[in-house]
Design a protein around this motif. Structure first.
Motif, PDB file in Angstrom:
ATOM      1  N   HIS A  49      -2.827  -7.546  14.089  1.00 18.75           N
ATOM      2  CA  HIS A  49      -1.883  -6.571  14.643  1.00 18.75           C
ATOM      3  C   HIS A  49      -0.575  -6.525  13.841  1.00 18.75           C
ATOM      4  O   HIS A  49       0.091  -5.499  13.817  1.00 18.75           O
ATOM      5  N   GLN A  52      -0.145  -3.610  11.369  1.00 20.30           N
ATOM      6  CA  GLN A  52      -0.161  -2.225  11.833  1.00 20.30           C
ATOM      7  C   GLN A  52       1.246  -1.625  11.783  1.00 20.30           C
ATOM      8  O   GLN A  52       2.215  -2.291  12.159  1.00 20.30           O
ATOM      9  N   SER A  54       2.863   0.482  13.607  1.00 17.26           N
ATOM     10  CA  SER A  54       3.587   0.489  14.883  1.00 17.26           C
ATOM     11  C   SER A  54       4.107  -0.906  15.235  1.00 17.26           C
ATOM     12  O   SER A  54       5.197  -1.052  15.789  1.00 17.26           O
ATOM     13  N   GLU A  57       7.255  -1.859  13.186  1.00 17.42           N
ATOM     14  CA  GLU A  57       8.508  -1.380  13.787  1.00 17.42           C
ATOM     15  C   GLU A  57       9.102  -2.448  14.691  1.00 17.42           C
ATOM     16  O   GLU A  57      10.297  -2.717  14.654  1.00 17.42           O
ATOM     17  N   LEU A  87       1.434  -0.696  23.472  1.00 18.52           N
ATOM     18  CA  LEU A  87       1.145  -0.783  22.036  1.00 18.52           C
ATOM     19  C   LEU A  87      -0.082  -1.652  21.779  1.00 18.52           C
ATOM     20  O   LEU A  87      -0.981  -1.262  21.032  1.00 18.52           O
ATOM     21  N   ARG A  90      -3.276   0.131  22.660  1.00 20.54           N
ATOM     22  CA  ARG A  90      -3.660   1.113  21.641  1.00 20.54           C
ATOM     23  C   ARG A  90      -4.217   0.433  20.399  1.00 20.54           C
ATOM     24  O   ARG A  90      -5.204   0.901  19.829  1.00 20.54           O
TER      25      ARG A  90
END
Length: 95
Positions: A49, A52, A54, A57, A87, A90
């Motif tokens: 993860h 990724q 997102s 960020e 998050l 997803r």
């Protein structure tokens, strides 16, 4: 936004210097604390993860707020728990 090796090396050093919290994390996973200063909740998420966009960020926000010295003994992410769970849901669905 790519995966920055120096940032990850610093993060890895910071996490590996912590004591018992790291021992409860399976290989291939990382412990993170999510929330505000008053109430933090610990989550164990797949290392994948971290790559990724997102999630990058969130890592940028954590770096701005805490640097690489995380007071909880693991990566600390300054966001609402609900937003983090959304998050992660997803990211898990896209695996």
């Amino acid at each position: 936004m790519g995966f920055h090796l120096p940032r990850i090396v610093q993060l890895k050093r910071s996490l590996s210097n912590k004591n018992q919290s790291a021992s409860n994390v399976p290989k291939g996973y990382v412990a993170v604390y999510v929330g505000d200063e008053i109430q933090m909740k610990r989550f164990v998420i797949p290392v994948s993860h971290l790559n990724q966009p997102s999630f990058q960020e969130l890592l940028s926000q954590a770096e701005e707020e805490f640097g690489f010295d995380h007071p909880m003994g693991a990566l600390t992410i300054p966001c609402r728990e609900e937003a983090f769970l959304d998050l992660i849901s997803r990211l898990n669905a896209s695996r």
